[in-house]
Motif scaffolding. Structure first.
Motif, PDB file in Angstrom:
ATOM      1  N   VAL A 285      -9.637 -13.776  20.234  1.00 49.23           N
ATOM      2  CA  VAL A 285      -9.835 -13.910  18.790  1.00 49.23           C
ATOM      3  C   VAL A 285      -8.796 -13.050  18.060  1.00 49.23           C
ATOM      4  N   TYR A 286      -8.082 -13.674  17.150  1.00 48.94           N
ATOM      5  CA  TYR A 286      -7.053 -13.015  16.346  1.00 48.94           C
ATOM      6  C   TYR A 286      -7.476 -13.055  14.874  1.00 48.94           C
ATOM      7  N   ALA A 287      -6.823 -12.262  14.056  1.00 49.30           N
ATOM      8  CA  ALA A 287      -7.104 -12.276  12.617  1.00 49.30           C
ATOM      9  C   ALA A 287      -5.814 -12.019  11.862  1.00 49.30           C
ATOM     10  N   ALA A 288      -5.667 -12.657  10.715  1.00 53.93           N
ATOM     11  CA  ALA A 288      -4.460 -12.504   9.900  1.00 53.93           C
ATOM     12  C   ALA A 288      -4.810 -12.721   8.437  1.00 53.93           C
ATOM     13  N   GLY A 289      -3.984 -12.155   7.564  1.00 50.94           N
ATOM     14  CA  GLY A 289      -4.208 -12.333   6.140  1.00 50.94           C
ATOM     15  C   GLY A 289      -5.167 -11.296   5.577  1.00 50.94           C
ATOM     16  N   GLU A 290      -5.777 -11.624   4.461  1.00 51.99           N
ATOM     17  CA  GLU A 290      -6.519 -10.624   3.709  1.00 51.99           C
ATOM     18  C   GLU A 290      -7.863 -10.241   4.316  1.00 51.99           C
ATOM     19  N   CYS A 291      -8.301 -10.928   5.362  1.00 54.11           N
ATOM     20  CA  CYS A 291      -9.494 -10.452   6.067  1.00 54.11           C
ATOM     21  C   CYS A 291      -9.174  -9.180   6.848  1.00 54.11           C
ATOM     22  N   THR A 292      -7.876  -8.862   6.996  1.00 55.97           N
ATOM     23  CA  THR A 292      -7.457  -7.607   7.639  1.00 55.97           C
ATOM     24  C   THR A 292      -7.037  -6.560   6.606  1.00 55.97           C
ATOM     25  N   GLY A 293      -7.234  -6.869   5.319  1.00 57.45           N
ATOM     26  CA  GLY A 293      -6.835  -5.967   4.247  1.00 57.45           C
ATOM     27  C   GLY A 293      -5.916  -6.671   3.279  1.00 57.45           C
ATOM     28  N   PHE A 294      -6.070  -6.374   2.015  1.00 60.91           N
ATOM     29  CA  PHE A 294      -5.323  -7.083   0.985  1.00 60.91           C
ATOM     30  C   PHE A 294      -3.871  -6.619   0.920  1.00 60.91           C
ATOM     31  N   GLY A 295      -2.925  -7.575   0.814  1.00 58.59           N
ATOM     32  CA  GLY A 295      -1.529  -7.190   0.727  1.00 58.59           C
ATOM     33  C   GLY A 295      -0.618  -8.271   0.207  1.00 58.59           C
ATOM     34  N   GLY A 296      -1.164  -9.396  -0.261  1.00 60.41           N
ATOM     35  CA  GLY A 296      -0.342 -10.440  -0.846  1.00 60.41           C
ATOM     36  C   GLY A 296       0.049 -11.533   0.136  1.00 60.41           C
ATOM     37  N   SER A 297       0.603 -12.617  -0.406  1.00 61.70           N
ATOM     38  CA  SER A 297       0.899 -13.798   0.401  1.00 61.70           C
ATOM     39  C   SER A 297       2.002 -13.551   1.425  1.00 61.70           C
ATOM     40  N   GLU A 298       2.983 -12.718   1.089  1.00 62.26           N
ATOM     41  CA  GLU A 298       4.079 -12.467   2.032  1.00 62.26           C
ATOM     42  C   GLU A 298       3.575 -11.762   3.289  1.00 62.26           C
ATOM     43  N   ARG A 299       2.707 -10.798   3.100  1.00 58.71           N
ATOM     44  CA  ARG A 299       2.110 -10.102   4.247  1.00 58.71           C
ATOM     45  C   ARG A 299       1.259 -11.070   5.062  1.00 58.71           C
ATOM     46  N   ALA A 300       0.512 -11.925   4.376  1.00 56.75           N
ATOM     47  CA  ALA A 300      -0.330 -12.901   5.071  1.00 56.75           C
ATOM     48  C   ALA A 300       0.508 -13.873   5.891  1.00 56.75           C
ATOM     49  N   LEU A 301       1.637 -14.314   5.340  1.00 61.80           N
ATOM     50  CA  LEU A 301       2.510 -15.232   6.080  1.00 61.80           C
ATOM     51  C   LEU A 301       3.072 -14.566   7.335  1.00 61.80           C
ATOM     52  N   ALA A 302       3.498 -13.307   7.211  1.00 62.97           N
ATOM     53  CA  ALA A 302       4.035 -12.598   8.378  1.00 62.97           C
ATOM     54  C   ALA A 302       2.957 -12.404   9.433  1.00 62.97           C
ATOM     55  N   GLN A 303       1.775 -11.970   9.018  1.00 64.79           N
ATOM     56  CA  GLN A 303       0.686 -11.775   9.972  1.00 64.79           C
ATOM     57  C   GLN A 303       0.286 -13.087  10.629  1.00 64.79           C
ATOM     58  N   ARG A 327       7.384  -4.463   6.455  1.00 65.22           N
ATOM     59  CA  ARG A 327       7.920  -4.402   5.090  1.00 65.22           C
ATOM     60  C   ARG A 327       6.823  -4.675   4.066  1.00 65.22           C
ATOM     61  N   TRP A 328       5.994  -5.672   4.343  1.00 65.42           N
ATOM     62  CA  TRP A 328       4.944  -6.029   3.386  1.00 65.42           C
ATOM     63  C   TRP A 328       3.711  -5.153   3.538  1.00 65.42           C
ATOM     64  N   ASN A 329       3.531  -4.554   4.699  1.00 61.49           N
ATOM     65  CA  ASN A 329       2.479  -3.533   4.823  1.00 61.49           C
ATOM     66  C   ASN A 329       2.799  -2.346   3.914  1.00 61.49           C
ATOM     67  N   ALA A 330       4.085  -1.993   3.831  1.00 55.49           N
ATOM     68  CA  ALA A 330       4.491  -0.897   2.956  1.00 55.49           C
ATOM     69  C   ALA A 330       4.239  -1.252   1.496  1.00 55.49           C
ATOM     70  N   ALA A 332       1.881  -3.277   0.443  1.00 53.02           N
ATOM     71  CA  ALA A 332       0.429  -3.217   0.263  1.00 53.02           C
ATOM     72  C   ALA A 332      -0.038  -1.783   0.075  1.00 53.02           C
ATOM     73  N   ALA A 333       0.509  -0.868   0.868  1.00 52.62           N
ATOM     74  CA  ALA A 333       0.125   0.540   0.747  1.00 52.62           C
ATOM     75  C   ALA A 333       0.492   1.095  -0.630  1.00 52.62           C
ATOM     76  N   GLN A 334       1.676   0.723  -1.130  1.00 52.10           N
ATOM     77  CA  GLN A 334       2.096   1.168  -2.459  1.00 52.10           C
ATOM     78  C   GLN A 334       1.178   0.598  -3.534  1.00 52.10           C
ATOM     79  N   LEU A 335       0.797  -0.646  -3.366  1.00 49.35           N
ATOM     80  CA  LEU A 335      -0.101  -1.308  -4.310  1.00 49.35           C
ATOM     81  C   LEU A 335      -1.442  -0.593  -4.384  1.00 49.35           C
ATOM     82  N   HIS A 336      -1.998  -0.257  -3.234  1.00 49.92           N
ATOM     83  CA  HIS A 336      -3.304   0.399  -3.190  1.00 49.92           C
ATOM     84  C   HIS A 336      -3.242   1.804  -3.780  1.00 49.92           C
ATOM     85  N   ARG A 337      -2.150   2.511  -3.514  1.00 49.16           N
ATOM     86  CA  ARG A 337      -2.020   3.863  -4.077  1.00 49.16           C
ATOM     87  C   ARG A 337      -1.924   3.825  -5.599  1.00 49.16           C
ATOM     88  N   SER A 338      -1.168   2.886  -6.107  1.00 45.73           N
ATOM     89  CA  SER A 338      -0.910   2.841  -7.542  1.00 45.73           C
ATOM     90  C   SER A 338      -2.104   2.357  -8.352  1.00 45.73           C
TER      91      SER A 338
END
Length: 431
Positions: A285-303, A327-330, A332-338
């Motif tokens: 079982v694998y998981a990808a996208g925002e069920c693993t944490g919110f970070g936008g469509s680019e992060r979801a596509l990479a995952q 790159r998109w995890n970074a 997401a982290a900036q988004l959450h901090r701000s």
């Protein structure tokens, strides 16, 4: 009772948003039989939701076309997961039938839902989530000429405002709870992601205000005005509709029901835990996208791309996309901090403010409860139509309560579907 149909596939993908689409396209060259299920009428998820009022971006069309090019990908739209009756099997239902799907590998791309938080007047007709307003407009809701206030936190506010304005609405205020310093810092850091910087410039709005949050909504029978706290003063604004966006909560229910472990997300909401290849704690079982944490469509596509390759055994191809994911995890982290929610947001509801809208449970009735189970047993919180999806998230944010593990059915189901599952159980018992 008649036993329902049983189907098989090599790879089952739950969710046809960016992550699910990318996973299917990455896995397709392997020749595996792939089934993608989604409860929306067409692929795209919430971010690329289609409808009479929607203008699909080029990226969404490209990914849809990519799905259609592969004969071994079958997309089942308008399909919901009801239960997991056995190992390697899900019970599904669409508008016509219920059936069982057995899989060898599973990728969960179940996305996220809006975090809806209570405040005085939030139950008035005309109050929606920010993403909810976007979905309604794309589905054809007429808002031309309406005065709309968008409030909460994060870039979704600007996106919702742009969608409303394009549909003819007048956006009279965008109230961002984060400080000017936090928003300015986020804007400066966007230079690391030029595409996002361009988007931000395009969404700029003269009605945008920082350090501003909602106090209450007033109206007789529907929204008539909103009271905002802007810095140290309160501002009353007449309006016809209010859209609130306080962030997102990962949809982990299916993963939890299967037995997947959770990991804390950057936002404080639990998310499905995954490793470098997007594998969950459950084998296969694998998981990808925002069920693993919110970070936008680019992060979801990479995952999703990494999960798709990994699920069919092509780990070498999967690792080639790790840099893009990082790159998109970074980002997401900036988004959450701000845009982290300020402590004052927890003080929005008053004692008589309803927390559970389905069962009319006010904040004062929950003050003495020891946890979610206590509130459910003695105050009926979470016993209504949403089954705790709205008030459960709110209670977790307000009180730190941990929701109980989900149980089937995950979605409302027809009696015929459940009866067919019961017939299957009887057949197994007789063997």
């Amino acid at each position: 009772m008649t036993t329902m149909a049983l189907e098989h596939c090599d790879l089952l993908i739950v969710g046809a948003g960016p992550a699910g689409m990318a996973a299917a396209v990455a896995a397709a060259p392997s020749g595996a039989s792939i089934v993608v299920i989604d409860d929306n009428p067409a692929p795209g998820g919430q971010i690329w939701r289609d409808g009479p009022g929607a203008a699909l971006p080029p990226a969404a069309r490209r990914w849809r076309e990519a799905l259609e090019r592969h004969a071994n990908i079958r997309v089942c739209s308008g399909t919901r997961v009801i239960a997991a009756p056995a190992h390697g099997e899900l019970l599904l239902e669409d508008a016509v039938r219920g059936w069982r799907m057995q899989w060898k590998k599973l990728i969960l791309c179940t996305g996220a839902r809006e975090l809806l938080l209570p405040f005085p007047g939030w139950t008035l007709p005309g109050v929606t989530g920010a993403g909810g307003l976007q979905a309604l407009i794309k589905a054809g809701l007429p808002v031309e000429g309406e005065r709309i206030v968008v409030t909460g936190s994060g870039p979704l506010l600007l996106a919702a405002a742009a969608t409303a304005r394009a549909a003819g609405a007048k956006v009279v205020r965008i109230a961002e709870q984060a400080s000017l310093a936090a928003v300015a810092g986020f804007a400066v850091n966007l230079l690391r992601w030029p595409g996002k910087a361009v988007q931000a410039l395009a969404l700029g709005d003269a009605q945008y205000r920082t350090s501003s949050r909602i106090v209450s909504v007033q109206g007789r029978g529907r929204v008539e005005s909103v009271l905002l706290r802007q810095g140290g003063r309160e501002v009353q604004i007449e309006c016809d509709r209010v859209a609130c966006g306080f962030g997102l909560t990962p949809n982990t229910q299916l993963g939890q029901m299967l037995g997947c472990a959770l990991a804390p997300a950057e936002t404080g909401a639990p998310a499905l835990a995954v490793d470098a290849l997007q594998r969950t704690s459950l084998p296969g079982v694998y998981a990808a996208g925002e069920c693993t944490g919110f970070g936008g469509s680019e992060r979801a596509l990479a995952q999703g791309t990494i999960a798709g390759y990994a699920a069919v055994g092509n780990e070498r191809a999967a690792t080639r996309h790790e840099h893009e994911r990082a790159r998109w995890n970074a980002f997401a982290a900036q988004l959450h901090r701000s845009f982290a929610l300020a402590p004052g947001i927890r003080q929005m509801p008053q004692p008589d403010t309803l927390v559970c809208r389905c069962e009319d449970v006010p904040l004062s009735a929950l003050a003495g409860c020891s946890g979610w189970t206590d509130a459910k047993l003695h105050r009926r919180c979470g016993m209504g139509a949403c089954q705790g999806r709205v008030c459960g998230d709110a209670a977790q944010f307000l009180f730190g309560w941990t929701p109980p593990s989900p149980r089937p059915p995950l979605s409302p189901a027809r009696i015929a579907t459940l009866a067919g599952l019961a017939a299957r159980g009887n057949d197994v018992d007789r063997q």
